[in-house]
Design a protein around this motif. Sequence first.
Motif, PDB file in Angstrom:
ATOM      1  N   LEU A   1       0.831  -1.206   0.000  1.00 17.77           N
ATOM      2  CA  LEU A   1       0.000   0.000   0.000  1.00 17.77           C
ATOM      3  C   LEU A   1       0.868   1.260   0.000  1.00 17.77           C
ATOM      4  O   LEU A   1       0.565   2.240  -0.690  1.00 17.77           O
ATOM      5  N   LEU A   2       1.949   1.238   0.784  1.00 19.78           N
ATOM      6  CA  LEU A   2       2.880   2.366   0.756  1.00 19.78           C
ATOM      7  C   LEU A   2       3.500   2.520  -0.633  1.00 19.78           C
ATOM      8  O   LEU A   2       3.657   3.639  -1.138  1.00 19.78           O
ATOM      9  N   LEU A   3       3.857   1.389  -1.238  1.00 19.52           N
ATOM     10  CA  LEU A   3       4.463   1.423  -2.568  1.00 19.52           C
ATOM     11  C   LEU A   3       3.498   2.003  -3.592  1.00 19.52           C
ATOM     12  O   LEU A   3       3.911   2.771  -4.478  1.00 19.52           O
ATOM     13  N   ILE A   4       2.218   1.663  -3.497  1.00 16.24           N
ATOM     14  CA  ILE A   4       1.226   2.175  -4.441  1.00 16.24           C
ATOM     15  C   ILE A   4       1.181   3.697  -4.399  1.00 16.24           C
ATOM     16  O   ILE A   4       1.194   4.371  -5.432  1.00 16.24           O
ATOM     17  N   GLY A   5       1.125   4.251  -3.181  1.00 23.85           N
ATOM     18  CA  GLY A   5       1.024   5.705  -3.061  1.00 23.85           C
ATOM     19  C   GLY A   5       2.287   6.429  -3.468  1.00 23.85           C
ATOM     20  O   GLY A   5       2.256   7.365  -4.277  1.00 23.85           O
ATOM     21  N   PHE A   6       3.442   6.004  -2.945  1.00 21.42           N
ATOM     22  CA  PHE A   6       4.686   6.732  -3.189  1.00 21.42           C
ATOM     23  C   PHE A   6       5.201   6.545  -4.618  1.00 21.42           C
ATOM     24  O   PHE A   6       5.674   7.500  -5.244  1.00 21.42           O
TER      25      PHE A   6
ATOM     26  N   ILE B   1      15.945  -1.081 -10.595  1.00 23.96           N
ATOM     27  CA  ILE B   1      15.411  -1.109  -9.237  1.00 23.96           C
ATOM     28  C   ILE B   1      15.920   0.076  -8.414  1.00 23.96           C
ATOM     29  O   ILE B   1      15.215   0.606  -7.537  1.00 23.96           O
ATOM     30  N   LEU B   2      17.133   0.553  -8.680  1.00 24.95           N
ATOM     31  CA  LEU B   2      17.617   1.759  -7.999  1.00 24.95           C
ATOM     32  C   LEU B   2      16.812   2.986  -8.427  1.00 24.95           C
ATOM     33  O   LEU B   2      16.514   3.868  -7.601  1.00 24.95           O
ATOM     34  N   TYR B   3      16.453   3.057  -9.709  1.00 19.99           N
ATOM     35  CA  TYR B   3      15.613   4.167 -10.160  1.00 19.99           C
ATOM     36  C   TYR B   3      14.240   4.116  -9.492  1.00 19.99           C
ATOM     37  O   TYR B   3      13.702   5.156  -9.078  1.00 19.99           O
ATOM     38  N   ILE B   4      13.679   2.918  -9.364  1.00 19.56           N
ATOM     39  CA  ILE B   4      12.382   2.791  -8.689  1.00 19.56           C
ATOM     40  C   ILE B   4      12.496   3.250  -7.241  1.00 19.56           C
ATOM     41  O   ILE B   4      11.617   3.956  -6.723  1.00 19.56           O
ATOM     42  N   MET B   5      13.593   2.913  -6.570  1.00 18.77           N
ATOM     43  CA  MET B   5      13.769   3.333  -5.180  1.00 18.77           C
ATOM     44  C   MET B   5      13.908   4.844  -5.074  1.00 18.77           C
ATOM     45  O   MET B   5      13.345   5.469  -4.157  1.00 18.77           O
ATOM     46  N   VAL B   6      14.656   5.467  -5.992  1.00 16.26           N
ATOM     47  CA  VAL B   6      14.789   6.926  -5.987  1.00 16.26           C
ATOM     48  C   VAL B   6      13.424   7.593  -6.170  1.00 16.26           C
ATOM     49  O   VAL B   6      13.079   8.558  -5.476  1.00 16.26           O
ATOM     50  N   VAL B   7      12.629   7.067  -7.091  1.00 16.84           N
ATOM     51  CA  VAL B   7      11.296   7.623  -7.344  1.00 16.84           C
ATOM     52  C   VAL B   7      10.404   7.473  -6.117  1.00 16.84           C
ATOM     53  O   VAL B   7       9.676   8.393  -5.735  1.00 16.84           O
ATOM     54  N   VAL B   8      10.471   6.301  -5.468  1.00 14.01           N
ATOM     55  CA  VAL B   8       9.652   6.066  -4.275  1.00 14.01           C
ATOM     56  C   VAL B   8      10.043   7.015  -3.155  1.00 14.01           C
ATOM     57  O   VAL B   8       9.178   7.619  -2.494  1.00 14.01           O
ATOM     58  N   TYR B   9      11.339   7.178  -2.931  1.00 10.97           N
ATOM     59  CA  TYR B   9      11.796   8.079  -1.860  1.00 10.97           C
ATOM     60  C   TYR B   9      11.457   9.528  -2.176  1.00 10.97           C
ATOM     61  O   TYR B   9      11.083  10.302  -1.283  1.00 10.97           O
ATOM     62  N   PHE B  10      11.587   9.906  -3.427  1.00 15.04           N
ATOM     63  CA  PHE B  10      11.222  11.268  -3.808  1.00 15.04           C
ATOM     64  C   PHE B  10       9.738  11.505  -3.568  1.00 15.04           C
ATOM     65  O   PHE B  10       9.337  12.555  -3.054  1.00 15.04           O
TER      66      PHE B  10
END
Length: 706
Positions: free
Chosen positions: A192-197, A442-451
């Motif tokens: 659920l957190l992943l969906i939103g961020f 996967i690093l790009y996905i993590m950067v996008v999620v954190y942003f």
Amino acid sequence: ITRDEGIKENTMLDNEGAALFNIFSIITYVLVSLVLTISVLFYFTKNKRLQWYTYATLGLTYWIGFSSIFLITIDIATAIYEKPTSEGVYRFLYILWQIVYWSIQFLAWALIPYVQVYVEQGHFTVIRRILFACIENLVLYILFFVLVGAIGLGILIWIIVKSSQDGADLKELFLKGIPALCLQASNIFGLLLLIGFLGFGIVAFPRWLWNKGNHSRRLKYLQFKTSNVTNHLEEIEEDFSIIKAQLEELDEQLPHEDVAEGKQLTCRRCVNKMLHKFNTNPDLVNIKASKLNDIKPIKKSYWALVKLNRRIIQDLRKLSQKNHEINVTEREAFFLQDVLAAKKNPSRNYIHTVIRPLPKFLDRKFIQRIRYIFWCYVMPWMYRILAIFCSILGAILLWCEVCQTISNIFNRPDLNLSPYSHIVQLFKFSRILAQLFSTCIILYIMVVVYFGMFELKVFKYYSLIPGHSDAPSLLYSTVFLTRLIPALLYNFIILLQVKNAGSAHDNVAFFAVMGSLNLDKLVIIGQIGQQFADYFPLLIVVVALLTFIASIGLRFLSFLMNDIFLYVFHPSKSKSAIEDGERMLRSARRRWFRERDIEDVVLDDVQIDGDENFSDASLESLGSDSDDFMTREERRKRKKKKKKKSTTNERTETINGMKFKVVTHDDDDFKSDDEDKVRKDQQDRLNRLFEKHGKTRASSRKSSRF
């Protein structure tokens, strides 16, 4: 040697080579994870010292997080290129995932929340802080279970009834099914957190890159940010002045430590510790006690002082953070002003700046020319190209999220429409390239999620500032990191569609540890979990579309209202905040150059408003130094100077035998020749500025002192 024996021997050699390659990759990734962990900690805390236990918690979390990201690429490469997978390789990866996965769960739900509460405790001794941090975490978990207890109890009763009808063993159900249900609830929370961020960040990150390539727009944003941060600083300082007044009043009421006893002695020691912070902390030394009459007094109790100390800790953290933020914002704004001035006057062919000077060995004419071309022309287009590239990556990512749902709708497990999956398949000739490609994605996905997480500002209390991030903000980010990582890895495997037709991901060791959200022991709940796992990627696409539509709508409203940064409920405040920030930056720039005794040759050439239609008032303010934007020390000196009275000298003189009393006055505000020269230079500067913009300055107008 028969043909079958030869094939078997070659397979064994291939598996041994694959095992050695996996071991080499793991060792390399572990070292790279360690380097990345140290780099991240240094980047966020190089100007901010933290406690050793905070560094240990953050370092362990980042190291395990990066290691899990690299480990999933090895797991995926093994599942794709080794069919069937060697039992030894699979077992080795399974053990590693057991260690990593349960370490992440322990960090996410036990260690990091405890340290996060500990660092914000208001108690005055280490033992009390440890004890009450445990109690506070325990209370939070009890409240959480009470709030969701009704739902959990209903699900539990339903499971017992359905399992008894199916003839399941209730003992096995409680020993295996209920813990599995709790674990998968944690994984679903991460999804659920992943969906939103992720849905928000896919749209917001390229838009941020595009806006950063526009120097004029970026400068206006910094003006808006300066006004906003300054207002927050004033609120924090006002709160500190009230706290200091309360402490001083309590200090007068309590007896001295030598004669105090019992509770009074405890309160006296607590008050002394809090007053010591005001006397030694550089951010609090200049804070004056408030003189308001309606200040609520503090109770003479330990718990009231604990609450006050926690308030001081939180305000002190915010004050230090905002002071650093305003300094960084001002320096970036000053440099952008220099860049815009250089771009406006291309005949200079260099950026005249002392904010970011070049080292002496690089201070050459051709390097200055290269720097001018890069910042004025190359940098904006570089950000725009990067924004377009990230937008394309985001669009492909959203399509990959939909591909798994399409295969589930048509009941075609072998249908592979994921572009990322086909790219990985193209690298069959090289596992190294496949792993590197998977790592980059996967690093790009993590950067996008954190942003997305920090851009949404779910909790405005926390923010990551390069070089000056505090412990609560960093711990807050790591809590979300550890709760997101399992869901992030699961979603990444779904993107690549790494599974065999009709199998339960039997080649991926990660699924053997985490599970595929299909609870074998709970048939009904397992079906619901599987339905959610199959169709949750569509929610990411929905959130991304809503974010895109909202951004287009805000841009359209901004165009209609001639305003760049809209507040949701108060659109008119944005423009006034930009104007206030413009004046604050202008005054701060003059102070910065005056303190260093440097001539500012750029300020006259800067168009801060972005157009040439300056009003007479704004042109006048370019050369004036208003009292509203002076530092506290300058205001204090100016106020003290105004309160000074002229010195009176008396003497007696005798003229024609008659005595006269002569009184003379020495004015403290007497202007020296140097002050007159400064005033004249200021007037000449204003005249040149008005002439440059085609306006005539009224002769009767007087500017304030420079």
